[in-house]
Write a protein that holds these residues in place. Structure first.
Motif, PDB file in Angstrom:
ATOM      1  N   ALA A 226       0.828  -1.209   0.000  1.00  7.27           N
ATOM      2  CA  ALA A 226       0.000   0.000   0.000  1.00  7.27           C
ATOM      3  C   ALA A 226       0.861   1.258   0.000  1.00  7.27           C
ATOM      4  O   ALA A 226       0.507   2.260  -0.636  1.00  7.27           O
ATOM      5  CB  ALA A 226      -0.929  -0.005   1.215  1.00  7.27           C
ATOM      6  N   ALA A 227       1.999   1.225   0.700  1.00  5.09           N
ATOM      7  CA  ALA A 227       2.893   2.385   0.710  1.00  5.09           C
ATOM      8  C   ALA A 227       3.472   2.630  -0.683  1.00  5.09           C
ATOM      9  O   ALA A 227       3.562   3.782  -1.139  1.00  5.09           O
ATOM     10  CB  ALA A 227       4.012   2.181   1.728  1.00  5.09           C
ATOM     11  N   VAL A 228       3.867   1.560  -1.373  1.00  5.96           N
ATOM     12  CA  VAL A 228       4.381   1.704  -2.735  1.00  5.96           C
ATOM     13  C   VAL A 228       3.290   2.241  -3.662  1.00  5.96           C
ATOM     14  O   VAL A 228       3.532   3.134  -4.490  1.00  5.96           O
ATOM     15  CB  VAL A 228       4.930   0.361  -3.244  1.00  5.96           C
ATOM     16  N   GLU A 229       2.081   1.727  -3.528  1.00  6.92           N
ATOM     17  CA  GLU A 229       0.978   2.209  -4.365  1.00  6.92           C
ATOM     18  C   GLU A 229       0.659   3.676  -4.075  1.00  6.92           C
ATOM     19  O   GLU A 229       0.325   4.439  -4.991  1.00  6.92           O
ATOM     20  CB  GLU A 229      -0.252   1.337  -4.143  1.00  6.92           C
ATOM     21  N   ALA A 230       0.793   4.094  -2.819  1.00  8.89           N
ATOM     22  CA  ALA A 230       0.527   5.480  -2.461  1.00  8.89           C
ATOM     23  C   ALA A 230       1.524   6.424  -3.117  1.00  8.89           C
ATOM     24  O   ALA A 230       1.154   7.494  -3.627  1.00  8.89           O
ATOM     25  CB  ALA A 230       0.553   5.646  -0.942  1.00  8.89           C
ATOM     26  N   LEU A 245      10.241  10.519 -12.906  1.00 14.34           N
ATOM     27  CA  LEU A 245       8.868  10.432 -12.393  1.00 14.34           C
ATOM     28  C   LEU A 245       8.741   9.336 -11.346  1.00 14.34           C
ATOM     29  O   LEU A 245       8.204   9.567 -10.257  1.00 14.34           O
ATOM     30  CB  LEU A 245       7.899  10.170 -13.548  1.00 14.34           C
ATOM     31  N   HIS A 246       9.201   8.140 -11.661  1.00 15.13           N
ATOM     32  CA  HIS A 246       9.124   7.015 -10.734  1.00 15.13           C
ATOM     33  C   HIS A 246      10.525   6.483 -10.459  1.00 15.13           C
ATOM     34  O   HIS A 246      11.338   6.354 -11.371  1.00 15.13           O
ATOM     35  CB  HIS A 246       8.280   5.871 -11.303  1.00 15.13           C
ATOM     36  N   ASP A 247      10.789   6.165  -9.209  1.00 16.59           N
ATOM     37  CA  ASP A 247      12.035   5.516  -8.817  1.00 16.59           C
ATOM     38  C   ASP A 247      11.702   4.095  -8.377  1.00 16.59           C
ATOM     39  O   ASP A 247      10.549   3.800  -8.015  1.00 16.59           O
ATOM     40  CB  ASP A 247      12.677   6.297  -7.666  1.00 16.59           C
ATOM     41  N   ASP A 248      12.688   3.211  -8.415  1.00 18.71           N
ATOM     42  CA  ASP A 248      12.486   1.911  -7.775  1.00 18.71           C
ATOM     43  C   ASP A 248      12.052   2.157  -6.328  1.00 18.71           C
ATOM     44  O   ASP A 248      12.615   3.024  -5.647  1.00 18.71           O
ATOM     45  CB  ASP A 248      13.781   1.103  -7.786  1.00 18.71           C
ATOM     46  N   ALA A 249      11.056   1.425  -5.870  1.00 13.70           N
ATOM     47  CA  ALA A 249      10.473   1.682  -4.546  1.00 13.70           C
ATOM     48  C   ALA A 249      10.360   0.384  -3.767  1.00 13.70           C
ATOM     49  O   ALA A 249       9.739  -0.580  -4.235  1.00 13.70           O
ATOM     50  CB  ALA A 249       9.095   2.330  -4.689  1.00 13.70           C
TER      51      ALA A 249
END
Length: 259
Positions: A226-230, A245-249
């Motif tokens: 859920a934290a990654v999706e947030a 825009l997006h980093d590995d998470a």
């Protein structure tokens, strides 16, 4: 021992290798975040960052697992130094490991041993200590945010101050970097859990207005996925503060027994 460990790891770009790694055993947990090389920079190395992350993670897992049954396990900084040395040796003779742009990574690590939780942070992947009485204590290494002149940093400044006195430290080819890690231990009776995150997840705090308590609550109640999706939702809706825009998470939440 941890009673439960949950993790989530998502690439920033499906067309590129994921340079994050989350690994865990019954009494330890590790999150590693590889540093993506800037375009056009010669690393002097035949291996990519994902290779370094996998090798370093494997070496750490082997040392932590072998040490776990011993009554007095080695200090985490010593284990990390050994893992860095093993990884450097695995490069072979064809890589210029003196190149400051050689592949590198951050490390966040926790271990339960002797009634205490040991922690280590090298680079900008923090550890969140969930306190038994509520709230969270954050263990962070913020040296990358305190380089001279402030952001945006030039490539030359970062190159000069990576793994150098007065700069910042990461896991690359120099085992002595492990001695610079933020480290310590906490009595298990003071804790309920431990969280580990890469900076692809801590964007929630650094960029999007969450508090560390908010992030810990999300990890504890809804879980790392859920934290990654947030963070992905906020990146899409509001864009990045800087960079891609997006980093590995990657996020992990490891629960401890309650007295």
């Amino acid at each position: 021992m941890f009673t439960e460990i949950a993790s989530a790891c998502a690439p920033g770009d499906a067309a590129r290798p994921n340079e994050d790694l989350a690994i865990a055993g019954p009494s330890w947990a590790v999150v590693i975040d590889g540093a993506t090389a800037p375009a056009g920079v010669d690393s002097g190395c035949a291996h990519d960052v994902a290779w370094l992350v996998a090798r370093l993670g494997g070496a750490l897992a082997a040392r932590l697992s072998a040490d776990a049954p011993t009554p007095a396990p080695a200090p985490l900084r010593a284990l990390l130094a050994d893992a860095i040395a093993i990884t450097a040796e695995a490069h072979g003779g064809g890589c210029d490991l003196g190149n400051p742009d050689s592949p590198s990574a951050t490390v966040a690590l926790v271990r339960v041993a002797g009634g205490r939780l040991d922690y280590l942070v090298l680079g900008d992947s923090p550890v969140l200590l969930g306190l038994a009485g509520g709230g969270v204590r954050v263990v962070a290494d913020d040296r990358l945010e305190r380089l001279p002149g402030g952001r945006p940093y030039s490539l030359e400044l970062v190159r000069r101050l990576r793994n150098a006195p007065g700069g910042f430290w990461v896991a690359a080819a120099r085992p002595e970097a492990a001695a610079e890690a933020v480290h310590g231990s906490v009595d298990l009776r003071e804790l309920r859990a431990a969280g580990l995150c890469t900076d692809g997840v801590t964007r929630l705090v650094d960029w999007y207005g969450w508090t560390w308590d908010d992030l810990a609550a999300e990890l504890e109640t809804r879980g790392p996925r859920a934290a990654v999706e947030a963070v992905r939702a906020l990146e899409t809706a509001r864009g990045p503060m800087r960079g891609k825009l997006h980093d590995d998470a990657t996020a992990m939440w490891a629960r401890l027994p309650r007295a």
